[in-house]
Design a protein around this motif. Structure first.
Motif, PDB file in Angstrom:
ATOM      1  N   GLY A 126     -58.882  50.454 -61.621  1.00 59.73           N
ATOM      2  CA  GLY A 126     -60.210  50.106 -62.110  1.00 59.73           C
ATOM      3  C   GLY A 126     -60.313  48.644 -62.490  1.00 59.73           C
ATOM      4  N   GLY A 127     -59.260  48.119 -63.107  1.00 60.79           N
ATOM      5  CA  GLY A 127     -59.270  46.710 -63.481  1.00 60.79           C
ATOM      6  C   GLY A 127     -59.312  45.789 -62.275  1.00 60.79           C
ATOM      7  N   SER A 128     -58.600  46.171 -61.204  1.00 60.87           N
ATOM      8  CA  SER A 128     -58.613  45.356 -59.985  1.00 60.87           C
ATOM      9  C   SER A 128     -59.971  45.409 -59.303  1.00 60.87           C
ATOM     10  N   LEU A 129     -60.529  46.619 -59.217  1.00 58.70           N
ATOM     11  CA  LEU A 129     -61.863  46.771 -58.638  1.00 58.70           C
ATOM     12  C   LEU A 129     -62.892  45.999 -59.472  1.00 58.70           C
ATOM     13  N   GLY A 130     -62.810  46.156 -60.792  1.00 59.66           N
ATOM     14  CA  GLY A 130     -63.738  45.439 -61.662  1.00 59.66           C
ATOM     15  C   GLY A 130     -63.541  43.940 -61.599  1.00 59.66           C
ATOM     16  N   ALA A 153     -56.195  41.692 -50.888  1.00 64.70           N
ATOM     17  CA  ALA A 153     -54.783  42.027 -50.709  1.00 64.70           C
ATOM     18  C   ALA A 153     -54.030  41.955 -52.029  1.00 64.70           C
ATOM     19  N   GLY A 154     -54.333  40.943 -52.838  1.00 66.32           N
ATOM     20  CA  GLY A 154     -53.694  40.829 -54.134  1.00 66.32           C
ATOM     21  C   GLY A 154     -54.014  42.015 -55.030  1.00 66.32           C
ATOM     22  N   ALA A 155     -55.279  42.442 -55.011  1.00 69.17           N
ATOM     23  CA  ALA A 155     -55.678  43.591 -55.826  1.00 69.17           C
ATOM     24  C   ALA A 155     -54.959  44.861 -55.381  1.00 69.17           C
ATOM     25  N   LEU A 156     -54.899  45.091 -54.080  1.00 69.65           N
ATOM     26  CA  LEU A 156     -54.226  46.289 -53.565  1.00 69.65           C
ATOM     27  C   LEU A 156     -52.731  46.254 -53.848  1.00 69.65           C
ATOM     28  N   LEU A 157     -52.118  45.086 -53.683  1.00 74.01           N
ATOM     29  CA  LEU A 157     -50.691  44.960 -53.968  1.00 74.01           C
ATOM     30  C   LEU A 157     -50.414  45.204 -55.445  1.00 74.01           C
ATOM     31  N   GLY A 158     -51.323  44.749 -56.307  1.00 71.17           N
ATOM     32  CA  GLY A 158     -51.145  44.980 -57.731  1.00 71.17           C
ATOM     33  C   GLY A 158     -51.135  46.455 -58.074  1.00 71.17           C
ATOM     34  N   VAL A 159     -52.055  47.203 -57.498  1.00 68.65           N
ATOM     35  CA  VAL A 159     -52.099  48.647 -57.757  1.00 68.65           C
ATOM     36  C   VAL A 159     -50.835  49.324 -57.224  1.00 68.65           C
ATOM     37  N   ALA A 160     -50.402  48.928 -56.026  1.00 65.87           N
ATOM     38  CA  ALA A 160     -49.195  49.508 -55.445  1.00 65.87           C
ATOM     39  C   ALA A 160     -47.968  49.172 -56.290  1.00 65.87           C
ATOM     40  N   LEU A 299     -38.836  46.756 -62.944  1.00 69.48           N
ATOM     41  CA  LEU A 299     -38.558  45.352 -62.617  1.00 69.48           C
ATOM     42  C   LEU A 299     -39.242  44.961 -61.315  1.00 69.48           C
ATOM     43  N   ALA A 300     -39.114  45.807 -60.300  1.00 66.05           N
ATOM     44  CA  ALA A 300     -39.758  45.515 -59.012  1.00 66.05           C
ATOM     45  C   ALA A 300     -41.273  45.487 -59.160  1.00 66.05           C
ATOM     46  N   GLY A 301     -41.823  46.404 -59.957  1.00 62.67           N
ATOM     47  CA  GLY A 301     -43.265  46.435 -60.160  1.00 62.67           C
ATOM     48  C   GLY A 301     -43.765  45.183 -60.849  1.00 62.67           C
ATOM     49  N   ALA A 302     -43.029  44.702 -61.854  1.00 57.87           N
ATOM     50  CA  ALA A 302     -43.430  43.491 -62.566  1.00 57.87           C
ATOM     51  C   ALA A 302     -43.434  42.283 -61.631  1.00 57.87           C
ATOM     52  N   LEU A 303     -42.388  42.137 -60.837  1.00 60.87           N
ATOM     53  CA  LEU A 303     -42.304  40.994 -59.920  1.00 60.87           C
ATOM     54  C   LEU A 303     -43.380  41.068 -58.839  1.00 60.87           C
ATOM     55  N   LEU A 304     -43.626  42.271 -58.310  1.00 61.42           N
ATOM     56  CA  LEU A 304     -44.644  42.416 -57.272  1.00 61.42           C
ATOM     57  C   LEU A 304     -46.058  42.187 -57.831  1.00 61.42           C
ATOM     58  N   LEU A 310     -50.446  35.771 -57.625  1.00 61.41           N
ATOM     59  CA  LEU A 310     -50.339  34.511 -56.881  1.00 61.41           C
ATOM     60  C   LEU A 310     -51.066  34.605 -55.545  1.00 61.41           C
ATOM     61  N   ILE A 311     -50.911  35.739 -54.864  1.00 62.24           N
ATOM     62  CA  ILE A 311     -51.583  35.928 -53.569  1.00 62.24           C
ATOM     63  C   ILE A 311     -53.099  35.907 -53.749  1.00 62.24           C
ATOM     64  N   ALA A 312     -53.591  36.537 -54.804  1.00 58.39           N
ATOM     65  CA  ALA A 312     -55.032  36.597 -55.044  1.00 58.39           C
ATOM     66  C   ALA A 312     -55.628  35.221 -55.287  1.00 58.39           C
ATOM     67  N   GLY A 313     -54.779  34.257 -55.653  1.00 58.26           N
ATOM     68  CA  GLY A 313     -55.275  32.910 -55.906  1.00 58.26           C
ATOM     69  C   GLY A 313     -55.312  32.015 -54.696  1.00 58.26           C
ATOM     70  N   ARG A 314     -54.813  32.474 -53.560  1.00 55.70           N
ATOM     71  CA  ARG A 314     -54.791  31.639 -52.361  1.00 55.70           C
ATOM     72  C   ARG A 314     -56.213  31.390 -51.866  1.00 55.70           C
TER      73      ARG A 314
END
Length: 344
Positions: A126-130, A153-160, A299-304, A310-314
């Motif tokens: 919801g936060g990414s969609l919003g 892509a950044g939003a979807l990667l964040g949820v994943a 750990l993997a979730g935090a880094l991703l 960063l991707i969302a800012g491109r």
């Protein structure tokens, strides 16, 4: 600081500085660590006191008290509120605190049913969609941010990434209505970030934080009263001092968000905050005696999630347009390397 020329009897007012994007990312990510600690403190306080809502009540009352002391002690805080009154923002711009109240209260009642994992994933979705919608609409002072492939892509990667971090956690009853409420709570948090930053741009960061708590606290108290929490048996308050730090941490978190949003937008701010929350959870798991220790999925979730921010800012600098804050006293200033225009 720079000012704008006085026009038609309106005195010039300094334009607040905008953090460079990298600094905003650092500040918001660190605020995520504070958010993880706040969640643990509020949850444990509510559990020991006998009701989950009591954690939210103490959190908001503590934050409101600290803000009140700050306004009384700091002339700059009072000046920000005076500037905000003169800015004449629309009434709905002051409702950002409702988003924070909503997610705290929803979490208290939904997590026991859905489990932490499902609630967290739904909230971040919801936060990414919003965040995408709010940035596209230009509600925050960063201006309009186009719906680019990188941002989606950044939003979807964040949820994943958050879903990956929740692997292994128990799942409760998957009630669709409650899942949708958790998603709505995430959208409300995105609106909270945008509106608080808008208020801060018209007044000051202190004014934005003050308005947030002034709006949220009465709602939390009202819900607690309607639920019978305040009228029931006297709670047993624990002695551990750190359980009462939620209000202080809340002030730090909201202040970090109001300075982060003007630099990197709502979506990236939300993703950076989640990355910090996962990092803070990882640290707490490793340090708390008897905790689960370092969990690789977290750990993997935090880094991703940080990578998703960063991707969302491109390409965001090319897609940004001037924010539309309806105030005759609001000016826009674009600074090289500041990530765009701030209306203040």
């Amino acid at each position: 600081m720079s000012g704008r020329p006085a026009a038609a009897g309106i005195p010039a007012r300094p334009v607040p500085r905008v953090l460079p994007p990298w600094a905003a990312m650092v500040v918001v990510t660190l605020a995520g660590f504070a958010s993880a600690a706040q969640g643990v403190a509020n949850a444990e306080l509510g559990e020991r006191a006998g009701n989950a809502t009591l954690g939210a009540v103490v959190n908001n009352l503590g934050g409101t008290l600290l803000i009140g002391v700050g306004v009384l002690a700091l002339p700059s805080a009072r000046a920000g509120l005076v500037a905000l009154r003169r800015a004449r923002l629309p009434w709905w711009a002051y409702l950002g605190g409702l988003g924070g109240a909503a997610i705290v209260l929803l979490g208290a009642y939904i997590v026991p049913v859905l489990g932490v994992a499902v609630f967290t994933i739904a909230q971040v979705a919801g936060g990414s969609l919003g965040g995408l919608a709010v940035d596209r609409a230009g509600l925050a002072p960063v201006g309009r941010l186009a719906l680019t492939p990188a941002r989606v892509a950044g939003a979807l990667l964040g949820v994943a990434a958050v879903a990956l971090a929740q692997l292994g956690r128990p799942v409760g009853d998957l009630a669709l209505g409650l899942v949708l409420l958790a998603v709505a709570g995430g959208v409300a948090v995105a609106l909270q970030s945008a509106l608080n930053a808008r208020v801060s741009a018209a007044g000051s960061a202190a004014a934005g934080v003050a308005v947030n708590f002034a709006t949220a606290t009465p709602v939390v108290l009202l819900v607690a009263a309607l639920a019978g929490v305040l009228a029931g048996p006297a709670p047993t308050w624990p002695d551990a001092w750190y359980l009462y730090t939620g209000g202080l941490l809340g002030v730090v978190i909201v202040a970090s968000l109001v300075v982060g949003v003007p630099a990197i937008g709502v979506l990236r701010t939300g993703l950076a905050l989640v990355a910090g929350q996962l990092g803070g959870a990882l640290l707490l798991d490793a340090l708390v005696p008897g905790g689960p220790g370092v969990r690789l999925p977290v750990l993997a979730g935090a880094l991703l999630t940080l990578l998703a921010a960063l991707i969302a800012g491109r390409g965001s600098a090319r897609s940004r347009t001037r924010a539309a804050v309806p105030s005759a006293r609001v000016a826009a200033d674009e600074r090289p390397g500041a990530g765009g225009k701030l209306v203040g």
